[in-house]
Write an enzyme that holds these catalytic residues in place. Structure first.
Site, mmCIF file in Angstrom:
data_model
loop_
_atom_site.group_PDB
_atom_site.id
_atom_site.type_symbol
_atom_site.label_atom_id
_atom_site.label_comp_id
_atom_site.label_asym_id
_atom_site.label_seq_id
_atom_site.Cartn_x
_atom_site.Cartn_y
_atom_site.Cartn_z
ATOM 1 N N LYS A 147 6.450 13.044 5.871
ATOM 2 C CA LYS A 147 7.874 12.929 7.044
ATOM 3 C C LYS A 147 8.317 11.426 6.619
ATOM 4 O O LYS A 147 8.016 10.738 5.676
ATOM 5 C CB LYS A 147 6.973 12.424 8.031
ATOM 6 C CG LYS A 147 5.642 11.964 7.751
ATOM 7 C CD LYS A 147 5.145 9.567 8.650
ATOM 8 C CE LYS A 147 7.194 9.161 8.030
ATOM 9 N NZ LYS A 147 6.868 7.724 7.742
ATOM 10 N N HIS A 177 0.749 11.177 7.865
ATOM 11 C CA HIS A 177 -0.643 10.769 7.460
ATOM 12 C C HIS A 177 -1.683 10.604 8.531
ATOM 13 O O HIS A 177 -3.085 9.944 8.412
ATOM 14 C CB HIS A 177 -0.687 10.039 5.884
ATOM 15 C CG HIS A 177 -0.095 8.695 6.478
ATOM 16 N ND1 HIS A 177 1.059 8.008 6.395
ATOM 17 C CD2 HIS A 177 -1.316 7.488 6.240
ATOM 18 C CE1 HIS A 177 0.661 6.882 6.946
ATOM 19 N NE2 HIS A 177 0.126 6.476 6.688
ATOM 20 N N LYS A 181 -6.111 9.701 9.702
ATOM 21 C CA LYS A 181 -7.288 8.964 9.641
ATOM 22 C C LYS A 181 -8.427 9.566 9.779
ATOM 23 O O LYS A 181 -8.390 9.747 11.180
ATOM 24 C CB LYS A 181 -6.366 7.735 10.290
ATOM 25 C CG LYS A 181 -5.275 7.064 9.422
ATOM 26 C CD LYS A 181 -4.826 5.545 9.903
ATOM 27 C CE LYS A 181 -3.266 5.541 8.722
ATOM 28 N NZ LYS A 181 -3.487 4.694 8.036
ATOM 29 N N GLU A 215 2.701 -4.030 11.772
ATOM 30 C CA GLU A 215 2.496 -4.037 9.952
ATOM 31 C C GLU A 215 2.775 -5.620 9.578
ATOM 32 O O GLU A 215 3.752 -5.942 10.029
ATOM 33 C CB GLU A 215 3.182 -3.391 9.471
ATOM 34 C CG GLU A 215 3.574 -2.006 8.861
ATOM 35 C CD GLU A 215 4.081 -1.122 8.825
ATOM 36 O OE1 GLU A 215 3.254 -0.402 7.541
ATOM 37 O OE2 GLU A 215 4.826 -0.659 9.069
ATOM 38 N N ASP A 234 11.648 6.304 11.356
ATOM 39 C CA ASP A 234 9.975 5.926 10.027
ATOM 40 C C ASP A 234 8.600 6.232 11.263
ATOM 41 O O ASP A 234 7.411 6.281 10.234
ATOM 42 C CB ASP A 234 10.179 4.836 9.679
ATOM 43 C CG ASP A 234 9.487 4.789 8.615
ATOM 44 O OD1 ASP A 234 9.233 5.709 7.798
ATOM 45 O OD2 ASP A 234 8.651 3.109 8.516
ATOM 46 N N HIS A 239 4.074 8.742 13.861
ATOM 47 C CA HIS A 239 2.883 8.252 14.362
ATOM 48 C C HIS A 239 2.834 8.168 15.472
ATOM 49 O O HIS A 239 1.298 8.189 16.077
ATOM 50 C CB HIS A 239 2.888 7.442 13.141
ATOM 51 C CG HIS A 239 2.770 7.691 11.557
ATOM 52 N ND1 HIS A 239 2.766 8.340 11.216
ATOM 53 C CD2 HIS A 239 3.738 6.522 10.972
ATOM 54 C CE1 HIS A 239 2.849 8.051 9.344
ATOM 55 N NE2 HIS A 239 3.605 6.947 9.596
HETATM 56 C C1 BG6 Z 1 4.424 5.277 6.655
HETATM 57 C C2 BG6 Z 1 6.349 4.310 7.566
HETATM 58 O O1 BG6 Z 1 4.688 6.749 7.335
HETATM 59 O O2 BG6 Z 1 3.520 4.144 7.594
HETATM 60 C C3 BG6 Z 1 5.636 2.599 6.472
HETATM 61 O O3 BG6 Z 1 6.968 4.694 5.959
HETATM 62 C C4 BG6 Z 1 4.717 2.156 7.406
HETATM 63 O O4 BG6 Z 1 7.141 2.513 6.681
HETATM 64 C C5 BG6 Z 1 3.211 3.487 6.827
HETATM 65 O O5 BG6 Z 1 4.532 1.098 6.273
HETATM 66 C C6 BG6 Z 1 1.597 2.789 7.505
HETATM 67 O O6 BG6 Z 1 1.067 3.353 6.921
HETATM 68 P P1 BG6 Z 1 -0.596 2.686 7.649
HETATM 69 O O7 BG6 Z 1 -1.823 4.096 6.798
HETATM 70 O O8 BG6 Z 1 -0.497 2.009 6.306
HETATM 71 O O9 BG6 Z 1 -0.763 2.590 8.656
#
Ligand code: BG6
Length: 487
Positions: A147, A177, A181, A215, A234, A239
């Site tokens: 993605k 992804h 999780k 984040e 993004d 997500h």
């Molecule tokens: C990714 C985004 O899909 O997910 C990133 O492109 C982001 O920008 C990341 O930092 C966050 O993933 P996680 O698993 O660290 O929460």
């Protein structure tokens, strides 16, 4: 944990020298190898246009895996894993380069082939065509698409169409992804493995729901990609909407991939569109300026590498989302995500209704039961209930019932990519997005971008290390609520 060795496979990682492959996919495969899940005659082939020899590729991979895996990295294990690793130089856009790749597949026709596209999505269509023309696509082949798929509905539709000319839908694994999780799967377990919550999971009993994916990191080394993409594409398009689907979906009839995906799709299709003026009242865009992260001064977005100095890309989004169904009519879902926020935290908060008629004097007013499901950095479930304060009189006070999932199950959980990569080899599509889900998500996202453009809605500036722009607090407080961390 008992693992079964998977049948032999060949996995081709296109974009093989990039960040995702070297920092996420290879460490995940290394771990699965250490766990004994990967057979000795499987192969993992990095593919990119860099002029690398196999040994150059091994040293790059070893370096990044070591950095990522830290004390988990073991040289003897690495050497055993590296035997499976190869590198082939292929420029994804040059058809004749694929002959080199094809040559390494002679006598491997009966083996599962996974092509993982970790490149910009505008290359996906061309790569499929080139793989096909080089005779690389067999009945046992699968393709994994990272993605965001495209940058809007039209581009996603084009890519899906082109990929679909070469691969059947059952061979296409669209990755998000977050679905891999452990914690997200636990959310399914919480909702559909317990009878307790289902009767409460609806309008009339739930007042509102919050989903936060915050984040602490900035854009890191991905400025070039990020500046063209922004937080809405993004994070929200995939997500956050997937988390929302799992929170809001009807119980599927089984855990069969299509049964689950059908229910998620219904949620996406029931999202109330945010069009025109709605973007001014129900969305917030933000962009960070210089501030601090973990006590260290950090630059603002505009001073990050590969970011246009006058960029108006958003690094923060907050939204008020409504779902037009019987179950959810009138229950707002507040979604929020951003980079360079105060903490790294992913959590879902369900706030239940207050009692219809308080009978105890001195009870805290407006205190409702709350279910806090934390997915990152730790996994926990906390239910806030009101209990009697010890002593004279009936004075109620909120207390927490908590479950720390890490403490309860002392087994290390799989990283999302470990699970998802193994699922592609097993042929399990449950945790991947179907084409109609991606379409529905873009169909809802596109008008938001269009509204921002129409009203020239520039991002509101927030200090790195804060919880985002003040407008994000205002968005939720207009309805009489506050973000969980602002209580
Ligand atoms: C990714 C985004 O899909 O997910 C990133 O492109 C982001 O920008 C990341 O930092 C966050 O993933 P996680 O698993 O660290 O929460």
């Amino acid at each position: 944990m008992k693992v079964t060795v998977l049948p032999t496979f060949d996995m081709v990682l296109l974009g093989g020298t990039g960040d995702l492959v070297t920092r996420k996919l290879l460490p995940a495969l290394y771990r699965r190898h250490v766990a004994g899940q990967i057979s000795a005659d499987s192969r993992i082939i990095g593919v990119a246009r860099t002029d690398f020899s196999r040994s150059d590729y091994l040293s790059l991979s070893q370096k990044t895996c070591q950095a990522f895996l830290k004390e988990e990295f073991d040289l003897a294990h690495w050497e055993a894993f590296a035997v499976l690793l190869d590198y082939i130089k292929v420029d994804a856009e040059i058809a004749s380069d694929y002959a080199r790749l094809a040559a390494s597949f002679t006598h491997r026709a009966e083996v599962v082939r996974v092509f993982f596209f970790s490149t910009a999505s505008d290359l996906f269509a061309g790569i499929c065509e080139n793989l096909n023309n080089a005779g690389l696509v067999t009945n046992l082949s699968r393709v994994v698409l990272e993605k965001p798929l495209g940058h809007d509905m039209l581009s996603a539709d084009f890519i899906n169409h082109q990929v679909g000319r070469v691969f059947a839908e059952r061979q296409i694994y669209r990755i998000d992804h977050y679905l891999g999780k452990e914690a997200v799967q636990n959310l399914m377990a919480l909702r559909f493995g317990n009878a307790l919550f289902e009767p409460l999971w609806r309008r009339g009993l739930i007042k509102h729901v919050q989903i936060t994916v915050a984040e602490e990191l900035g854009v890191e080394r991905r400025g070039h990609f990020y500046d063209k993409t922004g937080a809405l594409r993004d994070m929200v398009q995939n997500h956050l909407l997937q988390l929302l689907c799992i929170m809001a979906m009807e119980p599927p009839a089984s855990s069969d991939p299509d049964a689950v995906r059908d229910e998620k799709l219904k949620v996406l299709r029931a999202l109330k569109p945010l069009r025109g003026q709605d973007v001014l009242t129900k969305t917030v865009r933000g962009q960070y300026k210089a501030g601090a992260a973990g006590g260290v001064a950090v630059p603002g977005y505009l001073n990050e590498t590969n970011i246009a100095p006058d960029s108006t890309t958003e690094t923060f989004v907050a939204l008020k989302v409504e779902i037009d169904t019987w179950r959810w009519a009138g229950v707002p879902f507040y979604l929020r995500t951003g980079k360079r926020l105060q903490d790294r935290v992913t959590e879902l908060v369900v706030t239940f209704d207050e009692v219809p008629h308080p009978i105890f004097e001195n009870s805290p007013s407006h205190t409702a039961n709350e279910l806090l499901i934390r997915l990152q950095p730790d996994e926990s479930i906390t239910l806030t209930i009101l209990a009697k304060n010890p002593g004279e009189g009936m004075r109620l006070k909120p207390v927490s019932l908590g479950l720390d999932l890490g403490d309860s199950f002392r087994t290390p959980s799989l990283d999302a990519y470990e699970r998802l990569l193994m699922d592609t080899v097993k042929g399990n599509l449950t945790l991947f997005m179907r084409r109609d889900e991606v379409d529905a998500a873009w169909r809802w996202i596109d008008p938001i971008r269009a509204g921002w453009e129409q009203f020239d809605e520039k991002p509101k500036i927030y200090v790195a290390g804060s919880w985002g722009p003040a407008a994000s607090s205002a968005l939720i407080s207009r309805d009489g609520f506050s973000w969980h961390d602002e209580l």
